[in-house]
Motif scaffolding. Structure first.
Motif, short mmCIF file in Angstrom:
data_model
loop_
_atom_site.label_atom_id
_atom_site.label_comp_id
_atom_site.label_asym_id
_atom_site.label_seq_id
_atom_site.Cartn_x
_atom_site.Cartn_y
_atom_site.Cartn_z
N GLN A 65 0.83 -1.21 0.00
CA GLN A 65 0.00 0.00 0.00
C GLN A 65 0.87 1.26 0.00
O GLN A 65 0.57 2.23 -0.71
N ALA A 66 1.95 1.27 0.77
CA ALA A 66 2.85 2.43 0.80
C ALA A 66 3.46 2.67 -0.57
O ALA A 66 3.63 3.82 -0.99
N SER A 67 3.81 1.59 -1.28
CA SER A 67 4.35 1.73 -2.63
C SER A 67 3.34 2.36 -3.57
O SER A 67 3.69 3.22 -4.40
N GLU A 68 2.07 1.97 -3.46
CA GLU A 68 1.03 2.52 -4.33
C GLU A 68 0.80 4.00 -4.04
O GLU A 68 0.63 4.81 -4.97
N VAL A 69 0.80 4.39 -2.76
CA VAL A 69 0.63 5.80 -2.41
C VAL A 69 1.80 6.62 -2.92
O VAL A 69 1.64 7.72 -3.47
N TRP A 70 3.01 6.10 -2.76
CA TRP A 70 4.25 6.77 -3.18
C TRP A 70 4.24 7.04 -4.69
O TRP A 70 4.80 8.03 -5.16
N ASP A 71 3.58 6.16 -5.45
CA ASP A 71 3.56 6.24 -6.91
C ASP A 71 2.31 6.95 -7.44
O ASP A 71 2.09 6.99 -8.64
N ARG A 72 1.51 7.52 -6.55
CA ARG A 72 0.20 8.06 -6.96
C ARG A 72 0.34 9.37 -7.73
O ARG A 72 1.16 10.22 -7.42
N ARG A 73 -0.49 9.50 -8.76
CA ARG A 73 -0.59 10.73 -9.56
C ARG A 73 -1.97 11.34 -9.37
O ARG A 73 -2.98 10.62 -9.35
N VAL A 74 -2.03 12.66 -9.26
CA VAL A 74 -3.29 13.38 -9.11
C VAL A 74 -3.43 14.33 -10.29
O VAL A 74 -2.47 15.03 -10.65
N SER A 75 -4.61 14.38 -10.89
CA SER A 75 -4.81 15.23 -12.07
C SER A 75 -4.72 16.70 -11.67
O SER A 75 -5.06 17.10 -10.56
N THR A 76 -4.27 17.52 -12.63
CA THR A 76 -4.11 18.95 -12.38
C THR A 76 -5.44 19.61 -12.04
O THR A 76 -5.51 20.50 -11.19
N SER A 77 -6.52 19.19 -12.69
CA SER A 77 -7.83 19.80 -12.41
C SER A 77 -8.25 19.54 -10.97
O SER A 77 -8.76 20.45 -10.29
N ARG A 78 -8.03 18.32 -10.46
CA ARG A 78 -8.39 18.01 -9.07
C ARG A 78 -7.54 18.82 -8.10
O ARG A 78 -8.04 19.31 -7.08
N ILE A 79 -6.26 18.97 -8.42
CA ILE A 79 -5.37 19.73 -7.53
C ILE A 79 -5.83 21.18 -7.44
O ILE A 79 -5.88 21.78 -6.36
N ASN A 80 -6.21 21.78 -8.58
CA ASN A 80 -6.59 23.19 -8.57
C ASN A 80 -7.97 23.40 -7.97
O ASN A 80 -8.23 24.46 -7.38
N ASP A 81 -8.86 22.43 -8.08
CA ASP A 81 -10.12 22.51 -7.35
C ASP A 81 -9.86 22.52 -5.85
O ASP A 81 -10.45 23.31 -5.10
N TRP A 82 -8.96 21.64 -5.41
CA TRP A 82 -8.59 21.61 -3.99
C TRP A 82 -7.93 22.92 -3.58
O TRP A 82 -8.24 23.49 -2.51
N LEU A 83 -7.02 23.44 -4.41
CA LEU A 83 -6.28 24.66 -4.07
C LEU A 83 -7.24 25.84 -3.90
O LEU A 83 -7.09 26.64 -2.97
N SER A 84 -8.22 25.95 -4.79
CA SER A 84 -9.19 27.05 -4.71
C SER A 84 -9.95 27.00 -3.39
O SER A 84 -10.12 28.02 -2.69
N GLU A 85 -10.36 25.79 -3.00
CA GLU A 85 -11.09 25.63 -1.74
C GLU A 85 -10.20 25.90 -0.55
O GLU A 85 -10.59 26.57 0.42
N ALA A 86 -8.95 25.38 -0.60
CA ALA A 86 -8.03 25.53 0.54
C ALA A 86 -7.66 26.99 0.76
O ALA A 86 -7.59 27.46 1.91
#
Length: 450
Positions: free
Chosen positions: A353-374
């Motif tokens: 599970q740690a290996s899968e988290v370490w290798d995880r990619r997040v889409s730019t659209s999701r990151i910027n939706d989060w950034l706007s809210e944060a």
């Protein structure tokens, strides 16, 4: 068997020879330097974390008349590029991309050879900024690197592993197409006498490693092949890590250095604690080292059978972990007994599970939706009457997850706010326990013109 060839190229004084010496000198198997090809071109055979290749250190690329000495050196370098299977294109991250880099980047691109872009001298904030500047060379993602200090070796190993020609399956037992796929590289580290070798013996089902009550029996990093639930694992047992001030014996210093190298080449590191005396200062130092190297992390509480009768202890130790190691918040803490063989499956589930988290990619659209809210919920502070503005964010790489923020005055962001952002990323995108990198770039959105 003919070895694949890797050529190091770039402008003069970007650190090519230092990189060459780093790859040659840090390996256990010394290579055979072959002098006499040209004064400024050296070759050697390298064993690098299971990869074998011939490396060529070339003269610095400079524009010059073909009949001049510099011109002849350039021709030698061009010949090395054409003969190579992989080119390491090196720039100086502190200087950033210079006009002289562009024609040579185009030369390498036209050659059709696999290219790995290395932004050397990237230690420190200024170096990281230059590393990201290298995106515009069009040679792919740059690897922030320090040949002088050995930073970035794990990332370079991964890039070379993917770029080098695959060996004949009959000659290489680590081929990615073998049953079970490419082995997951797992290093077991910890203080002396934490039970690392005993645990690995129990995993393997045989007394493969010498064990005993004496601390420090293991002197070097031992690599062992194993299979767990059909998945291939390469286990690295390492010497116990003591505080540097308490290491006097030269051999033990070498053993500790070998353990550090195992951490750098691992994908997941299990830090094994003695459950009877957990979270000693040296344990925290080792976890900090693993985090600074950017490796996926699992904490194993070994010898749990000796303390299992204490009610509420596991909950208390997990709370201690959160308090003492906030930089890896959410890391898995697994009780086990290497001697009795209890908890090994739970440990390996956490490793995968740690290996899968370490290798995880997040889409730019999701990151910027989060950034706007944060930033709406908790806006950045003002500096000299002008509010800091974070305009855009993207994930620049994984292994570990690395995010870049773009905006104005970001170098004035207080550490408390960057911690808020890192914790928010960890929670929003389910990134427990893994190191998270955050780069702050005061510039325009680099994707506007793409």
């Amino acid at each position: 068997m003919d070895l694949p060839t890797v050529a190091i190229v770039g402008r003069p004084n970007v650190g090519k020879s230092t990189l060459f010496n780093r790859l040659i000198g840090r390996k256990l198997a010394l290579v055979d330097d072959r002098p006499g090809v040209t004064r400024d071109r050296r070759e050697g055979d390298v064993q690098f974390g299971g990869l074998a290749f011939r490396i060529i250190d070339t003269a610095g690329l400079e524009e010059a008349d073909e009949d001049s000495l510099t011109g002849r050196m350039r021709m030698q370098t061009e010949a090395a590029i054409l003969a190579a299977d992989v080119v390491l294109f090196v720039i100086d991250a502190r200087a950033g991309v210079l006009p002289a880099d562009q024609p040579f980047a185009e030369l390498v691109r036209r050659s059709g050879v696999q290219v790995i872009l290395i932004a050397n001298k990237a230690e420190g904030g200024g170096g990281l900024a230059g590393a990201y500047d290298a995106f515009r060379l069009g040679l792919g993602d740059p690897i922030p690197f320090s040949a002088e200090h050995g930073e970035g070796l794990g990332e370079l190993h991964e890039a070379l592993r993917d770029a080098l020609p695959k060996p004949d399956p009959d000659m290489e037992d680590d081929d990615a197409d073998a049953p079970g796929g490419r082995p997951l590289r797992v290093a077991i580290v910890g203080r002396p006498n934490a039970g690392k070798s005993t645990l690995i013996n129990r995993m393997l089902g045989e007394d493969r490693l010498l064990v005993g009550p004496e601390a420090g029996i293991t002197r070097d990093s031992i690599s062992l092949d194993w299979e767990w639930r059909g998945r291939r694992i390469k286990l690295h047992d390492t010497a116990g890590m003591r505080r540097r001030a308490r290491i006097d014996d030269k051999l033990e210093k070498l053993a500790v250095s070998d353990g550090l190298r195992a951490v750098r080449f691992a994908e997941v590191v299990v830090v094994l604690l003695d459950a009877t005396i957990p979270f000693e200062k040296q344990d925290l130092t080792i976890v900090d080292l693993v985090e600074s190297e950017g490796r996926a992390l699992v904490i194993g509480l070994n010898k749990w059978d000796l303390v299992a009768d204490q009610p509420g202890l596991l909950k208390t130790l997990r709370e201690d972990c959160t308090r003492l190691l906030p930089q890896v918040r959410g890391v898995s803490v697994v009780p086990l007994s290497g001697l009795a063989g209890n908890g090994i499956d739970k440990l390996m589930e956490a490793v995968v599970q740690a290996s899968e988290v370490w290798d995880r990619r997040v889409s730019t659209s999701r990151i910027n939706d989060w950034l706007s809210e944060a930033t709406s919920r908790n806006p950045p502070p003002a500096v000299s009457g002008r509010r800091i503005k974070i305009r855009y964010a993207t994930q620049v790489k994984s292994r570990p997850p690395h995010f870049a923020l773009f905006g104005n005055q970001l170098n004035a962001l207080p550490k408390s706010y960057t911690r808020y952002l890192v914790n928010g990323l960890r929670e929003a995108f389910d990134l427990p326990g893994t190191p998270i990198r955050l780069s702050l770039r005061t510039s325009e959105n680099p994707f506007d013109k793409r």
